[in-house]
Design a protein around this motif. Structure first.
Motif, PDB file in Angstrom:
ATOM      1  N   ILE A   5       9.976 -37.149  18.242  1.00  0.00           N
ATOM      2  CA  ILE A   5      11.044 -36.831  17.301  1.00  0.00           C
ATOM      3  C   ILE A   5      11.492 -35.404  17.594  1.00  0.00           C
ATOM      4  O   ILE A   5      10.700 -34.464  17.544  1.00  0.00           O
ATOM      5  CB  ILE A   5      10.565 -36.960  15.845  1.00  0.00           C
ATOM      6  CG1 ILE A   5      10.104 -38.397  15.558  1.00  0.00           C
ATOM      7  CG2 ILE A   5      11.670 -36.553  14.880  1.00  0.00           C
ATOM      8  CD1 ILE A   5       9.497 -38.558  14.181  1.00  0.00           C
ATOM      9  N   ASP A   6      12.769 -35.242  17.909  1.00  0.00           N
ATOM     10  CA  ASP A   6      13.301 -33.936  18.305  1.00  0.00           C
ATOM     11  C   ASP A   6      14.375 -33.517  17.306  1.00  0.00           C
ATOM     12  O   ASP A   6      15.420 -34.169  17.198  1.00  0.00           O
ATOM     13  CB  ASP A   6      13.886 -34.021  19.715  1.00  0.00           C
ATOM     14  CG  ASP A   6      14.251 -32.656  20.267  1.00  0.00           C
ATOM     15  OD1 ASP A   6      13.865 -31.661  19.654  1.00  0.00           O
ATOM     16  OD2 ASP A   6      14.926 -32.602  21.322  1.00  0.00           O
ATOM     17  N   ARG A   7      14.119 -32.436  16.569  1.00  0.00           N
ATOM     18  CA  ARG A   7      15.072 -31.910  15.604  1.00  0.00           C
ATOM     19  C   ARG A   7      15.414 -30.469  16.000  1.00  0.00           C
ATOM     20  O   ARG A   7      14.536 -29.612  16.059  1.00  0.00           O
ATOM     21  CB  ARG A   7      14.490 -31.943  14.193  1.00  0.00           C
ATOM     22  CG  ARG A   7      14.097 -33.329  13.721  1.00  0.00           C
ATOM     23  CD  ARG A   7      15.327 -34.184  13.438  1.00  0.00           C
ATOM     24  NE  ARG A   7      14.984 -35.507  12.940  1.00  0.00           N
ATOM     25  CZ  ARG A   7      14.903 -36.592  13.697  1.00  0.00           C
ATOM     26  NH1 ARG A   7      15.143 -36.493  15.009  1.00  0.00           N
ATOM     27  NH2 ARG A   7      14.589 -37.766  13.179  1.00  0.00           N
ATOM     28  N   ARG A   8      16.706 -30.211  16.241  1.00  0.00           N
ATOM     29  CA  ARG A   8      17.119 -28.876  16.659  1.00  0.00           C
ATOM     30  C   ARG A   8      18.338 -28.425  15.860  1.00  0.00           C
ATOM     31  O   ARG A   8      19.209 -29.225  15.527  1.00  0.00           O
ATOM     32  CB  ARG A   8      17.485 -28.853  18.149  1.00  0.00           C
ATOM     33  CG  ARG A   8      16.352 -29.256  19.072  1.00  0.00           C
ATOM     34  CD  ARG A   8      16.736 -29.025  20.495  1.00  0.00           C
ATOM     35  NE  ARG A   8      15.695 -29.485  21.415  1.00  0.00           N
ATOM     36  CZ  ARG A   8      15.601 -29.086  22.681  1.00  0.00           C
ATOM     37  NH1 ARG A   8      16.489 -28.264  23.179  1.00  0.00           N
ATOM     38  NH2 ARG A   8      14.630 -29.547  23.445  1.00  0.00           N
ATOM     39  N   THR A   9      18.383 -27.139  15.557  1.00  0.00           N
ATOM     40  CA  THR A   9      19.565 -26.528  14.965  1.00  0.00           C
ATOM     41  C   THR A   9      20.045 -25.421  15.889  1.00  0.00           C
ATOM     42  O   THR A   9      19.256 -24.788  16.603  1.00  0.00           O
ATOM     43  CB  THR A   9      19.258 -25.951  13.581  1.00  0.00           C
ATOM     44  OG1 THR A   9      18.217 -24.977  13.692  1.00  0.00           O
ATOM     45  CG2 THR A   9      18.833 -27.045  12.620  1.00  0.00           C
ATOM     46  N   PHE A  10      21.340 -25.206  15.874  1.00  0.00           N
ATOM     47  CA  PHE A  10      21.945 -24.273  16.810  1.00  0.00           C
ATOM     48  C   PHE A  10      22.956 -23.401  16.068  1.00  0.00           C
ATOM     49  O   PHE A  10      23.867 -23.905  15.409  1.00  0.00           O
ATOM     50  CB  PHE A  10      22.645 -25.057  17.928  1.00  0.00           C
ATOM     51  CG  PHE A  10      23.507 -24.225  18.830  1.00  0.00           C
ATOM     52  CD1 PHE A  10      22.946 -23.403  19.787  1.00  0.00           C
ATOM     53  CD2 PHE A  10      24.895 -24.274  18.730  1.00  0.00           C
ATOM     54  CE1 PHE A  10      23.736 -22.643  20.620  1.00  0.00           C
ATOM     55  CE2 PHE A  10      25.697 -23.520  19.558  1.00  0.00           C
ATOM     56  CZ  PHE A  10      25.121 -22.698  20.511  1.00  0.00           C
ATOM     57  N   ASP A  11      22.772 -22.089  16.125  1.00  0.00           N
ATOM     58  CA  ASP A  11      23.716 -21.130  15.547  1.00  0.00           C
ATOM     59  C   ASP A  11      24.070 -20.119  16.626  1.00  0.00           C
ATOM     60  O   ASP A  11      23.180 -19.502  17.234  1.00  0.00           O
ATOM     61  CB  ASP A  11      23.098 -20.406  14.354  1.00  0.00           C
ATOM     62  CG  ASP A  11      22.902 -21.329  13.165  1.00  0.00           C
ATOM     63  OD1 ASP A  11      23.854 -21.485  12.391  1.00  0.00           O
ATOM     64  OD2 ASP A  11      21.796 -21.906  13.034  1.00  0.00           O
ATOM     65  N   SER A  12      25.361 -19.971  16.847  1.00  0.00           N
ATOM     66  CA  SER A  12      25.770 -19.038  17.879  1.00  0.00           C
ATOM     67  C   SER A  12      27.221 -18.642  17.688  1.00  0.00           C
ATOM     68  O   SER A  12      27.967 -19.271  16.927  1.00  0.00           O
ATOM     69  CB  SER A  12      25.592 -19.658  19.272  1.00  0.00           C
ATOM     70  OG  SER A  12      25.921 -18.721  20.277  1.00  0.00           O
ATOM     71  N   CYS A  13      27.610 -17.586  18.381  1.00  0.00           N
ATOM     72  CA  CYS A  13      29.003 -17.176  18.406  1.00  0.00           C
ATOM     73  C   CYS A  13      29.180 -16.166  19.530  1.00  0.00           C
ATOM     74  O   CYS A  13      28.214 -15.483  19.900  1.00  0.00           O
ATOM     75  CB  CYS A  13      29.427 -16.564  17.076  1.00  0.00           C
ATOM     76  SG  CYS A  13      31.171 -16.850  16.708  1.00  0.00           S
ATOM     77  N   ALA A  14      30.373 -16.109  20.076  1.00  0.00           N
ATOM     78  CA  ALA A  14      30.697 -15.125  21.116  1.00  0.00           C
ATOM     79  C   ALA A  14      31.383 -13.940  20.449  1.00  0.00           C
ATOM     80  O   ALA A  14      32.325 -14.101  19.660  1.00  0.00           O
ATOM     81  CB  ALA A  14      31.596 -15.757  22.171  1.00  0.00           C
TER      82      ALA A  14
END
Length: 325
Positions: A5-14
């Motif tokens: 089970i793979d749970r990922r969150t992603f927060d980013s900005c340039a």
């Protein structure tokens, strides 16, 4: 068998890190409010009238069930025949390139492969000859390959593409022969045919179209390496050795699609070495790499209107010493 089970969150900005870029970005947006300041996130949201956002948030929620099944048969002592089937997965990911819109940060889902392999490993002629040979077939879904995307302000940018369906078929063989004491021949060759079965999208130079029938990037059809070494005694625990290596790679491409600008030409390299060994602890030798001074490159990078090649080492010579503790 393994369930993941793979749970990922992603927060980013340039971020606009210089005043020069902030002014360029405001000019590109034709002075629309709010103006971008140094330190601001400049990524635009097409769903909100191309207004800049403070952060890009994405999630990846994926499950996978990997398994492997194999059969081995010892036909006689020193000869093994085998066959394997397996399913594996590579986790999805989120782009980290300096892009301009929220949509370009869309995550890439996991890839899966159904792999089949069969082959043999054996020793012959009183163990003076060792042979390993196999054939394989890989059936991919959503394979992650190096591609590109066309960004309005920045032009062509590298990107990761998800290929709905693709496959690889190939074979490899290795032979190690010791016809008499001191002489060793070790040679291996691989044939690989890779093909995109279904994908409509950008190639490595941001040309949009049907890329079906094209090969994987960095996937030469033929690869081989051969080592020939001879060692002989000089007396009183001192041994001399000489040898050489021959490496070959056929042509390939550095991105999706058969684009001549991304072509990596075939090349052949010859290395030589000679030295002495004192006991089991000390060795000294002269070496030479790419003795024919072959001009070759191993990667091609396209950025805006420039194409760069990563060139391999020219003819190089040296001396080496080693001590085993």
């Amino acid at each position: 068998m393994r369930f993941t089970i793979d749970r990922r969150t992603f927060d980013s900005c340039a971020l606009a890190v210089t005043d020069h870029f902030a002014r360029f970005w405001n000019l590109f947006r034709r002075g629309r409010q709010p103006l971008t300041q140094v330190g601001d996130c400049y990524v635009l949201d097409p769903a909100n009238d191309l207004q800049p956002v403070d952060n890009v948030h994405n999630k990846l929620n994926e499950n996978s069930l990997s398994w492997r099944f194999g059969l081995n048969w010892t036909a006689r002592p020193g000869l093994l025949v085998y066959a394997n089937a397996s399913r594996g997965y590579k986790a999805g990911t989120s782009p980290v390139a300096a892009v301009s819109t929220v949509n370009q940060y869309k995550p890439i889902g996991q890839e899966s492969v159904l792999a089949y392999e069969a082959g043999l490993k054996g020793s012959f002629f009183d163990r003076r000859l060792h042979l390993a040979a196999s054939g394989f077939y890989y059936d991919y879904r959503d394979k992650q390959l190096r591609s590109a995307r066309l960004d309005p302000p920045f032009g062509p940018l590298e990107a990761l593409a998800s290929i709905p369906k693709s496959h690889v078929i190939g074979a490899e063989v290795q032979v190690i022969a010791r016809p008499f004491d001191g002489l060793t021949l070790d040679t291996a060759a691989t044939y690989t045919h890779s093909e995109i079965d279904r994908f409509v999208g950008y190639d490595g130079l941001t040309n949009f179209g049907n890329q079906s029938g094209t090969p994987f990037p960095f996937s030469p059809k033929w690869q081989s390496i051969t080592n020939l070494d001879y060692e002989f005694p000089l007396g009183r625990g001192v041994r001399a050795f000489v040898g050489g290596s021959l490496t070959y790679r056929s042509g390939t491409y550095a991105g999706v699609g058969r684009r001549p600008a991304l072509r990596i030409d075939p090349y052949t390299l010859i290395d030589l070495r000679a030295g002495v060994a004192i006991g089991e602890r000390y060795r000294a030798w002269l070496w030479a790499r790419n003795v024919t001074n072959e001009y070759y490159w191993t990667n091609v990078f396209s950025n805006a209107n420039a194409v760069s090649r990563f060139v391999g080492q020219p003819a190089t010579y040296g001396i080496a010493l080693s001590q085993r503790m």
